[in-house]
Design a protein around this motif. Structure first.
Motif, PDB file in Angstrom:
ATOM      1  N   PRO A 231      51.399  35.738  24.217  1.00  0.00           N
ATOM      2  CA  PRO A 231      52.500  36.693  24.956  1.00  0.00           C
ATOM      3  C   PRO A 231      51.841  37.622  25.810  1.00  0.00           C
ATOM      4  N   LYS A 232      52.593  37.867  26.893  1.00  0.00           N
ATOM      5  CA  LYS A 232      51.814  38.843  27.782  1.00  0.00           C
ATOM      6  C   LYS A 232      51.818  40.219  27.371  1.00  0.00           C
ATOM      7  N   ALA A 233      52.798  40.488  26.150  1.00  0.00           N
ATOM      8  CA  ALA A 233      52.649  41.852  25.558  1.00  0.00           C
ATOM      9  C   ALA A 233      51.383  42.018  24.988  1.00  0.00           C
ATOM     10  N   ASN A 234      50.881  41.033  24.513  1.00  0.00           N
ATOM     11  CA  ASN A 234      49.663  41.207  23.651  1.00  0.00           C
ATOM     12  C   ASN A 234      48.445  41.368  24.466  1.00  0.00           C
ATOM     13  N   ILE A 235      48.611  41.448  25.839  1.00  0.00           N
ATOM     14  CA  ILE A 235      47.167  41.522  26.658  1.00  0.00           C
ATOM     15  C   ILE A 235      47.337  43.057  27.438  1.00  0.00           C
ATOM     16  N   ARG A 236      46.112  43.616  27.548  1.00  0.00           N
ATOM     17  CA  ARG A 236      45.880  44.858  28.283  1.00  0.00           C
ATOM     18  C   ARG A 236      44.994  44.646  29.234  1.00  0.00           C
ATOM     19  N   MET A 237      44.922  45.107  30.586  1.00  0.00           N
ATOM     20  CA  MET A 237      43.905  44.928  31.424  1.00  0.00           C
ATOM     21  C   MET A 237      43.546  46.414  31.912  1.00  0.00           C
ATOM     22  N   HIS A 238      42.450  46.733  32.109  1.00  0.00           N
ATOM     23  CA  HIS A 238      41.849  48.021  32.926  1.00  0.00           C
ATOM     24  C   HIS A 238      41.297  47.446  34.040  1.00  0.00           C
ATOM     25  N   SER A 239      41.447  47.889  35.224  1.00  0.00           N
ATOM     26  CA  SER A 239      40.692  47.559  36.466  1.00  0.00           C
ATOM     27  C   SER A 239      40.662  49.154  37.479  1.00  0.00           C
ATOM     28  N   PRO A 240      40.206  49.985  36.889  1.00  0.00           N
ATOM     29  CA  PRO A 240      40.249  51.213  37.610  1.00  0.00           C
ATOM     30  C   PRO A 240      39.414  51.309  38.997  1.00  0.00           C
ATOM     31  N   PHE A 241      38.324  50.555  38.941  1.00  0.00           N
ATOM     32  CA  PHE A 241      37.519  50.391  40.334  1.00  0.00           C
ATOM     33  C   PHE A 241      37.387  49.097  40.470  1.00  0.00           C
ATOM     34  N   ILE A 242      37.271  48.644  41.766  1.00  0.00           N
ATOM     35  CA  ILE A 242      36.991  47.079  42.145  1.00  0.00           C
ATOM     36  C   ILE A 242      36.074  47.352  43.246  1.00  0.00           C
ATOM     37  N   GLY A 243      34.935  46.815  43.264  1.00  0.00           N
ATOM     38  CA  GLY A 243      33.825  46.725  44.386  1.00  0.00           C
ATOM     39  C   GLY A 243      34.111  45.798  45.330  1.00  0.00           C
ATOM     40  N   GLY A 244      35.118  45.480  45.963  1.00  0.00           N
ATOM     41  CA  GLY A 244      35.439  44.611  47.024  1.00  0.00           C
ATOM     42  C   GLY A 244      36.301  43.423  46.500  1.00  0.00           C
ATOM     43  N   SER A 245      36.987  42.624  47.234  1.00  0.00           N
ATOM     44  CA  SER A 245      37.749  41.493  46.800  1.00  0.00           C
ATOM     45  C   SER A 245      38.183  40.568  47.985  1.00  0.00           C
ATOM     46  N   PHE A 246      38.879  41.115  48.673  1.00  0.00           N
ATOM     47  CA  PHE A 246      39.304  40.501  49.858  1.00  0.00           C
ATOM     48  C   PHE A 246      40.120  39.008  49.410  1.00  0.00           C
ATOM     49  N   GLY A 247      40.980  39.225  48.492  1.00  0.00           N
ATOM     50  CA  GLY A 247      41.675  38.086  47.866  1.00  0.00           C
ATOM     51  C   GLY A 247      40.985  37.192  46.822  1.00  0.00           C
ATOM     52  N   GLY A 248      39.639  37.615  46.491  1.00  0.00           N
ATOM     53  CA  GLY A 248      39.075  36.675  45.629  1.00  0.00           C
ATOM     54  C   GLY A 248      39.243  36.954  44.256  1.00  0.00           C
ATOM     55  N   LYS A 249      40.037  38.088  44.173  1.00  0.00           N
ATOM     56  CA  LYS A 249      40.156  38.660  42.622  1.00  0.00           C
ATOM     57  C   LYS A 249      41.546  38.911  42.364  1.00  0.00           C
ATOM     58  N   GLY A 250      42.348  38.290  43.040  1.00  0.00           N
ATOM     59  CA  GLY A 250      43.948  38.298  43.092  1.00  0.00           C
ATOM     60  C   GLY A 250      44.369  38.262  41.784  1.00  0.00           C
ATOM     61  N   THR A 251      43.816  37.411  40.813  1.00  0.00           N
ATOM     62  CA  THR A 251      44.332  37.341  39.433  1.00  0.00           C
ATOM     63  C   THR A 251      42.943  36.819  38.611  1.00  0.00           C
ATOM     64  N   ILE A 252      43.335  36.453  37.399  1.00  0.00           N
ATOM     65  CA  ILE A 252      42.153  36.116  36.725  1.00  0.00           C
ATOM     66  C   ILE A 252      41.459  34.816  37.006  1.00  0.00           C
ATOM     67  N   LEU A 253      40.048  34.834  36.927  1.00  0.00           N
ATOM     68  CA  LEU A 253      39.356  33.694  37.100  1.00  0.00           C
ATOM     69  C   LEU A 253      38.357  33.319  35.856  1.00  0.00           C
ATOM     70  N   ALA A 254      37.490  32.463  35.986  1.00  0.00           N
ATOM     71  CA  ALA A 254      36.584  32.135  34.732  1.00  0.00           C
ATOM     72  C   ALA A 254      36.053  33.208  34.073  1.00  0.00           C
ATOM     73  N   ASP A 255      35.574  34.158  34.820  1.00  0.00           N
ATOM     74  CA  ASP A 255      34.829  35.429  33.957  1.00  0.00           C
ATOM     75  C   ASP A 255      35.848  35.961  32.838  1.00  0.00           C
ATOM     76  N   ALA A 256      37.142  36.205  33.348  1.00  0.00           N
ATOM     77  CA  ALA A 256      38.035  36.795  32.302  1.00  0.00           C
ATOM     78  C   ALA A 256      38.498  35.719  31.334  1.00  0.00           C
ATOM     79  N   VAL A 257      38.492  34.620  31.546  1.00  0.00           N
ATOM     80  CA  VAL A 257      39.073  33.425  30.672  1.00  0.00           C
ATOM     81  C   VAL A 257      37.842  33.252  29.831  1.00  0.00           C
ATOM     82  N   MET A 258      36.828  32.883  30.136  1.00  0.00           N
ATOM     83  CA  MET A 258      35.402  32.790  29.199  1.00  0.00           C
ATOM     84  C   MET A 258      35.217  34.129  28.551  1.00  0.00           C
ATOM     85  N   ALA A 259      35.285  35.058  29.159  1.00  0.00           N
ATOM     86  CA  ALA A 259      34.993  36.335  28.134  1.00  0.00           C
ATOM     87  C   ALA A 259      35.922  36.518  27.001  1.00  0.00           C
TER      88      ALA A 259
END
Length: 736
Positions: A231-259
């Motif tokens: 469930p979405k309600a079971n997930i919490r995300m923190h992302s207070p600072f992002i060191g550049g993205s340009f569209g490449g971190k629009g949503t989750i990728l392998a780092d989030a899934v595999m972690a």
């Protein structure tokens, strides 16, 4: 709050804090190394473990066998996660590539295993002990080899229609007194942000918390819930600072899934940071395009027919690069056609990168406009002015909310000294340098989306703002603080902004040039609620109350703002929802780019000598950070014009130059004087702040302006980006 009528006069119009050039609030943290990025999270009591991703060694085929025995027995190893033991792993909604290979392999460096160990070094060493046997299939990796097998797909969720037509394009083009029919190519490009894709994930029973680098937390939670089947309600995300993205971190990728999978397998928090080669080949990129532009015009320069077709490639269920977006909106012309073709390629996923659609599309369109002006014998600026329109060319009943393209062109031409440009290429020299001037128009959409915030007045008179909006280096902290300060009548140092926590009210996040206008509008709505609550506590009529200098005033009575919170905090929370104004008006931002280059007459070396951008983008909330955004876009445009290209190994199906040593981006020495002018503009249709985004307008058109300047310097017309030495050397006029 519902925003369904154009904004009238409101407290923002005082412009005591909003609209002032202001240092970024986050600047001191980033320059002192105290800003906590995703991979910086560390709790000594949490027994953090480290994950190392092993990527597929083939681009197309399957895994016949995987021996993980030696890896599991390696010192410090806690778990090895593969498709065989991870359970069901789905894919997201925006990025559509599968995060975990097995048994099929869809693209090179798709994750085949994650090794989790006590230290990063142990995880890395163990990963190299995994033996994978593959069955390799023949894949498709070369866009140029498959354009005839690239159909027009159904319209996707993003990028608008895939095919449009008005009038009789073919007939009008055939009958045009002056016509152009040329093909242009743009290469694959990577985001090349400094901070890698990184996540720390931790489970607490069935609840998952992530410290991650993610532009849009609402998308991230949606997609991770879908991927893991929780469930979405079971997930919490923190992302207070992002060191550049340009569209490449629009949503989750392998780092989030595999972690997340690694943390579930070990019962420990797990950190995963992708290596630079994995960022190029495992995540997403801007896909290559082949674009055909056809323009027909009368001899006095009025466009009668304009057609734009683009071919791009992607994985199964991937979207086409929407390169025809600008052509649908930028210039007048009664007979029009745009068409997107999508080929199936077995390369990593192509998806959003700064100004997706407009950036590569204008790399072609604005060279074609320059070529057409040359054929007509008309100045390139004047050709664009002649074909200006104040209504959406695809829907003449819908006017632009604001369109100052002509003013951008005229202002830029005057400031840049365009009248000194030689209309005949190759005529101006400075020693060994051939000198040329080029220009291009700029356009980028100005969407707005529902956004919420919570504003709290504390007993000490400070105001705290909370929203899950992110700051990708664009200055979100600062413009949100400016908005709250203006609405509450406080100085900026009395406002605290907290961002990047999905527990806060939901914003649309950073991306698509919607972040600034949407998130500040959400803060505005919450501040309206706060003002009403404060007025009620103080016994004022909220409609009459004036908030300024830390006071609340109505009639002859003035009370300190802090007094309203003397018996407890005062909270205002609301979301702004945008009505149908975007159906009545076309919301866009406009600009003009001017570039001077020098080209070495012997070597073909290109040096950009000076650049100017003129932007019309609604009210500029913070001219200092807005300028930073535009010059960043201009710099990326130089990279796209001259050096950026992911080189595809068309035999093995991967990007060869997958690190910052071999994928070249501009450095300080490549970028000379840059000037940015913001036209005085407010757009009451866009938001209560009358502001629009500007971060992606800065790149749109820049590469073409550089290409046009090179042509003006040398007489050589290059239609294949990037414009490298080998494409100039054979035709250079020489040193004579």
């Amino acid at each position: 709050m519902k925003f369904d009528t154009p904004a009238g006069t409101n407290p923002i119009d005082r412009l005591v804090v909003v609209g002032k050039a202001t240092d970024r609030i986050d600047g001191k943290y980033k320059t002192t190394g105290t800003a906590p990025y995703a991979s910086d999270w560390h709790d000594p009591a949490a027994r953090l473990a480290y994950g190392y991703v092993l990527g597929a060694g083939i681009a197309k085929g399957g895994i016949a066998d995987m021996d993980i025995g030696r890896a599991k027995a390696s010192p410090g190893v806690l778990a090895v996660v593969t498709a065989g033991n991870a359970g069901k792993v789905d894919r997201g909604a925006f990025y559509v590539a599968r995060p975990l290979a097995g048994p099929d392999v869809d693209h090179y460096h798709q994750v085949v295993a994650l090794v989790v160990a006590e230290t990063f070094e142990q995880a890395r060493a163990a990963a190299h002990l995994i033996h994978v046997s593959y069955v390799e299939d023949k894949g498709k990796f070369d866009l140029a080899a498959v354009p005839d097998k690239a159909p027009v797909p159904k319209p996707g969720e993003f990028g608008g229609p895939t095919e449009t037509e008005q009038g009789d394009f073919e007939g009008a083009f055939a009958a045009a007194p002056v016509a152009l029919d040329e093909t242009y190519t743009t290469p694959d490009q990577t985001h090349a942000m400094m901070e890698p894709h990184a996540t720390v994930a931790a489970w607490d029973d069935d609840r998952l918390t992530l410290w991650t680098s993610n532009q849009q937390l609402n998308w991230g939670i949606r997609d991770l819930a879908k991927t893991l089947g929780i469930p979405k309600a079971n997930i919490r995300m923190h992302s207070p600072f992002i060191g550049g993205s340009f569209g490449g971190k629009g949503t989750i990728l392998a780092d989030a899934v595999m972690a997340s999978l690694g943390a579930r397998a070990t019962g420990r928090p797990v950190k995963v940071a992708l290596s630079r080669p994995l960022m190029a080949n495992n995540t997403t990129h801007r896909p290559a395009t082949i674009q055909r532009l056809r323009i027909g015009a009368t001899r006095d320069g009025r466009i009668t027919a304009i057609g734009h077709e683009s071919w791009s490639g992607n994985i199964v269920d991937g979207r086409p690069e929407a390169a025809t977006t600008s052509t649908r909106m930028l210039y007048a012309g009664p007979n029009r056609m745009t068409r997107l073709h999508l080929a199936h390629l077995d390369l990593p996923e192509g998806n959003a990168m700064r100004a997706p659609g407009e950036a590569p599309g204008m790399m072609a369109l604005e060279i074609a406009m320059d070529e057409m002006a040359e054929r007509l014998g008309i100045d390139p600026v004047e050709f664009r002015v002649v074909n200006d329109t104040q209504v959406d060319p695809g829907n003449p009943a819908r006017p632009f909310s604001k369109r100052q393209l002509v003013e951008c062109l005229r202002t830029g031409a005057a400031r840049f000294g365009w009248d000194r440009r030689s209309a005949v290429p190759g005529q101006v020299r400075d020693g060994r340098w051939l000198v040329g001037l080029g220009m291009a128009s700029a356009i980028r959409g100005a969407p707005v989306m529902k956004s919420a915030a919570r504003v709290r007045l504390e007993g000490d008179g400070r105001v705290t703002v909370e929203t899950d909006m992110t700051d990708v280096g664009t200055g979100s902290y600062t413009i949100i603080a400016q908005t709250a300060a203006e609405m509450t009548g406080l100085p900026l140092d009395r406002v605290v902004v907290r961002l990047g926590d999905s527990a806060f009210p939901e914003s649309p996040g950073s991306g698509g040039q919607w972040g600034a206008a949407s998130s500040t509008a959400g803060v505005y709505a919450a501040c309206v609620k706060l003002r009403e609550a404060v007025a009620t506590r103080l016994g004022f009529n909220s409609a009459d109350a004036v908030f300024e200098d830390g006071q609340v005033r109505s009639g002859n009575r003035t009370v300190p703002l802090a007094q309203a919170a003397a018996e407890g905090p005062v909270i205002g929370e609301d979301a702004i929802e945008f009505g149908d104004l975007s159906k009545t008006y076309a919301l866009q931002t406009f600009g003009a780019h001017f570039v001077e280059v020098g080209v070495d007459a012997d070597t073909g070396e290109v040096r950009v000598r000076r650049m100017l951008a003129v932007c019309a983008s609604g009210r500029i909330l913070n001219p200092k950070s807005a300028r930073s955004q535009v010059i960043g876009g201009m710099t990326m445009g130089v990279g796209a014009a001259l050096i950026e290209e992911l080189a595809v190994d068309t035999r093995r199906g991967f990007f060869v130059n997958h690190d910052l040593a071999t994928y070249e981006v501009p450095v300080h020495a490549d970028i000379p004087h840059q000037e940015v002018i913001f036209l005085d503009e407010v757009d009451p249709v866009s938001s209560p702040l009358k502001a629009k985004g500007v971060g992606e307008l800065g790149i749109s058109g820049v590469a073409a302006a550089v290409a046009n300047a090179i042509h003006n310097a040398t007489g050589i017309r290059v239609r294949d980006y990037p414009i490298t030495l080998d494409k100039l050397l054979p035709d250079l006029p020489g040193a004579a």
